[in-house]
Design a protein around this motif. Sequence first.
Motif, PDB file in Angstrom:
ATOM      1  N   MET A  80       0.859  -1.173   0.000  1.00 21.35           N
ATOM      2  CA  MET A  80       0.000   0.000   0.000  1.00 21.35           C
ATOM      3  C   MET A  80       0.904   1.235   0.000  1.00 21.35           C
ATOM      4  O   MET A  80       1.765   1.384   0.859  1.00 21.35           O
ATOM      5  CB  MET A  80      -0.907  -0.018   1.236  1.00 21.35           C
ATOM      6  N   SER A  81       0.668   2.099  -0.953  1.00 19.43           N
ATOM      7  CA  SER A  81       1.474   3.306  -1.043  1.00 19.43           C
ATOM      8  C   SER A  81       1.062   4.309   0.030  1.00 19.43           C
ATOM      9  O   SER A  81      -0.020   4.200   0.635  1.00 19.43           O
ATOM     10  CB  SER A  81       1.316   3.939  -2.430  1.00 19.43           C
ATOM     11  N   LEU A  82       1.904   5.273   0.240  1.00 21.66           N
ATOM     12  CA  LEU A  82       1.612   6.318   1.218  1.00 21.66           C
ATOM     13  C   LEU A  82       0.387   7.121   0.791  1.00 21.66           C
ATOM     14  O   LEU A  82      -0.439   7.503   1.629  1.00 21.66           O
ATOM     15  CB  LEU A  82       2.833   7.229   1.380  1.00 21.66           C
ATOM     16  N   ARG A  83       0.232   7.345  -0.505  1.00 20.47           N
ATOM     17  CA  ARG A  83      -0.932   8.064  -1.025  1.00 20.47           C
ATOM     18  C   ARG A  83      -2.214   7.296  -0.722  1.00 20.47           C
ATOM     19  O   ARG A  83      -3.197   7.872  -0.240  1.00 20.47           O
ATOM     20  CB  ARG A  83      -0.778   8.264  -2.525  1.00 20.47           C
ATOM     21  N   THR A  84      -2.204   6.005  -0.966  1.00 25.71           N
ATOM     22  CA  THR A  84      -3.384   5.178  -0.705  1.00 25.71           C
ATOM     23  C   THR A  84      -3.695   5.152   0.782  1.00 25.71           C
ATOM     24  O   THR A  84      -4.854   5.270   1.188  1.00 25.71           O
ATOM     25  CB  THR A  84      -3.164   3.752  -1.230  1.00 25.71           C
ATOM     26  N   PHE A  85      -2.665   5.004   1.604  1.00 22.57           N
ATOM     27  CA  PHE A  85      -2.873   5.010   3.052  1.00 22.57           C
ATOM     28  C   PHE A  85      -3.493   6.327   3.497  1.00 22.57           C
ATOM     29  O   PHE A  85      -4.404   6.336   4.330  1.00 22.57           O
ATOM     30  CB  PHE A  85      -1.549   4.782   3.780  1.00 22.57           C
ATOM     31  N   HIS A  86      -3.017   7.421   2.944  1.00 21.75           N
ATOM     32  CA  HIS A  86      -3.541   8.743   3.308  1.00 21.75           C
ATOM     33  C   HIS A  86      -5.025   8.852   2.932  1.00 21.75           C
ATOM     34  O   HIS A  86      -5.833   9.335   3.727  1.00 21.75           O
ATOM     35  CB  HIS A  86      -2.723   9.829   2.620  1.00 21.75           C
ATOM     36  N   LEU A  87      -5.377   8.398   1.745  1.00 22.78           N
ATOM     37  CA  LEU A  87      -6.780   8.453   1.313  1.00 22.78           C
ATOM     38  C   LEU A  87      -7.664   7.540   2.168  1.00 22.78           C
ATOM     39  O   LEU A  87      -8.793   7.910   2.509  1.00 22.78           O
ATOM     40  CB  LEU A  87      -6.886   8.088  -0.162  1.00 22.78           C
ATOM     41  N   VAL A  88      -7.168   6.370   2.530  1.00 23.89           N
ATOM     42  CA  VAL A  88      -7.930   5.474   3.404  1.00 23.89           C
ATOM     43  C   VAL A  88      -8.105   6.107   4.778  1.00 23.89           C
ATOM     44  O   VAL A  88      -9.193   6.047   5.368  1.00 23.89           O
ATOM     45  CB  VAL A  88      -7.234   4.097   3.507  1.00 23.89           C
ATOM     46  N   PHE A  89      -7.054   6.723   5.292  1.00 24.16           N
ATOM     47  CA  PHE A  89      -7.135   7.369   6.600  1.00 24.16           C
ATOM     48  C   PHE A  89      -8.133   8.526   6.579  1.00 24.16           C
ATOM     49  O   PHE A  89      -8.886   8.719   7.535  1.00 24.16           O
ATOM     50  CB  PHE A  89      -5.744   7.865   7.020  1.00 24.16           C
ATOM     51  N   ILE A  90      -8.176   9.282   5.502  1.00 33.74           N
ATOM     52  CA  ILE A  90      -9.153  10.369   5.368  1.00 33.74           C
ATOM     53  C   ILE A  90     -10.564   9.791   5.344  1.00 33.74           C
ATOM     54  O   ILE A  90     -11.468  10.306   6.007  1.00 33.74           O
ATOM     55  CB  ILE A  90      -8.869  11.210   4.107  1.00 33.74           C
ATOM     56  N   ALA A  91     -10.768   8.712   4.601  1.00 33.66           N
ATOM     57  CA  ALA A  91     -12.093   8.084   4.520  1.00 33.66           C
ATOM     58  C   ALA A  91     -12.529   7.567   5.897  1.00 33.66           C
ATOM     59  O   ALA A  91     -13.699   7.728   6.280  1.00 33.66           O
ATOM     60  CB  ALA A  91     -12.076   6.943   3.506  1.00 33.66           C
ATOM     61  N   LEU A  92     -11.631   6.978   6.634  1.00 29.71           N
ATOM     62  CA  LEU A  92     -11.963   6.509   7.985  1.00 29.71           C
ATOM     63  C   LEU A  92     -12.285   7.682   8.906  1.00 29.71           C
ATOM     64  O   LEU A  92     -13.186   7.588   9.751  1.00 29.71           O
ATOM     65  CB  LEU A  92     -10.815   5.680   8.555  1.00 29.71           C
ATOM     66  N   SER A  93     -11.592   8.775   8.746  1.00 32.55           N
ATOM     67  CA  SER A  93     -11.852   9.960   9.565  1.00 32.55           C
ATOM     68  C   SER A  93     -13.221  10.559   9.251  1.00 32.55           C
ATOM     69  O   SER A  93     -13.931  11.005  10.150  1.00 32.55           O
ATOM     70  CB  SER A  93     -10.764  11.006   9.336  1.00 32.55           C
ATOM     71  N   VAL A  94     -13.600  10.559   7.974  1.00 31.98           N
ATOM     72  CA  VAL A  94     -14.930  11.044   7.589  1.00 31.98           C
ATOM     73  C   VAL A  94     -15.999  10.147   8.206  1.00 31.98           C
ATOM     74  O   VAL A  94     -17.002  10.636   8.746  1.00 31.98           O
ATOM     75  CB  VAL A  94     -15.076  11.084   6.049  1.00 31.98           C
ATOM     76  N   THR A  95     -15.783   8.845   8.149  1.00 31.72           N
ATOM     77  CA  THR A  95     -16.740   7.903   8.729  1.00 31.72           C
ATOM     78  C   THR A  95     -16.871   8.116  10.233  1.00 31.72           C
ATOM     79  O   THR A  95     -17.983   8.130  10.773  1.00 31.72           O
ATOM     80  CB  THR A  95     -16.303   6.457   8.431  1.00 31.72           C
ATOM     81  N   LEU A  96     -15.754   8.288  10.913  1.00 40.64           N
ATOM     82  CA  LEU A  96     -15.784   8.526  12.359  1.00 40.64           C
ATOM     83  C   LEU A  96     -16.518   9.819  12.688  1.00 40.64           C
ATOM     84  O   LEU A  96     -17.331   9.862  13.627  1.00 40.64           O
ATOM     85  CB  LEU A  96     -14.364   8.575  12.916  1.00 40.64           C
ATOM     86  N   ALA A  97     -16.280  10.868  11.928  1.00 39.68           N
ATOM     87  CA  ALA A  97     -16.963  12.143  12.164  1.00 39.68           C
ATOM     88  C   ALA A  97     -18.468  12.005  11.934  1.00 39.68           C
ATOM     89  O   ALA A  97     -19.270  12.561  12.684  1.00 39.68           O
ATOM     90  CB  ALA A  97     -16.375  13.231  11.260  1.00 39.68           C
ATOM     91  N   ALA A  98     -18.856  11.237  10.918  1.00 40.36           N
ATOM     92  CA  ALA A  98     -20.281  11.038  10.645  1.00 40.36           C
ATOM     93  C   ALA A  98     -20.945  10.245  11.777  1.00 40.36           C
ATOM     94  O   ALA A  98     -22.057  10.584  12.207  1.00 40.36           O
ATOM     95  CB  ALA A  98     -20.460  10.322   9.312  1.00 40.36           C
TER      96      ALA A  98
END
Length: 66
Positions: free
Chosen positions: A1-19
């Motif tokens: 997993m590239s750093l870019r992909t990890f960053h996008l996954v982490f952002i998606a998880l953060s959006v889910t947590l905020a929701a």
Amino acid sequence: MSLRTFHLVFIALSVTLAAFFAAWSVEQYQANSEPSYALAAVLALVTAAALVLYGVAFQRKTRRLS
């Protein structure tokens, strides 16, 4: 997993947590009618929206790097 992909996954998880936090805050507001829960829900939704915008901008910026 590239750093870019990890960053996008982490952002998606953060959006889910905020929701989920926003949904929990709304539920607590309905049960207790304390304004702090309503404020928390609004702030969580604003945070989720900002994270989505950040994710889109990050994806556009790094599209050519992959």
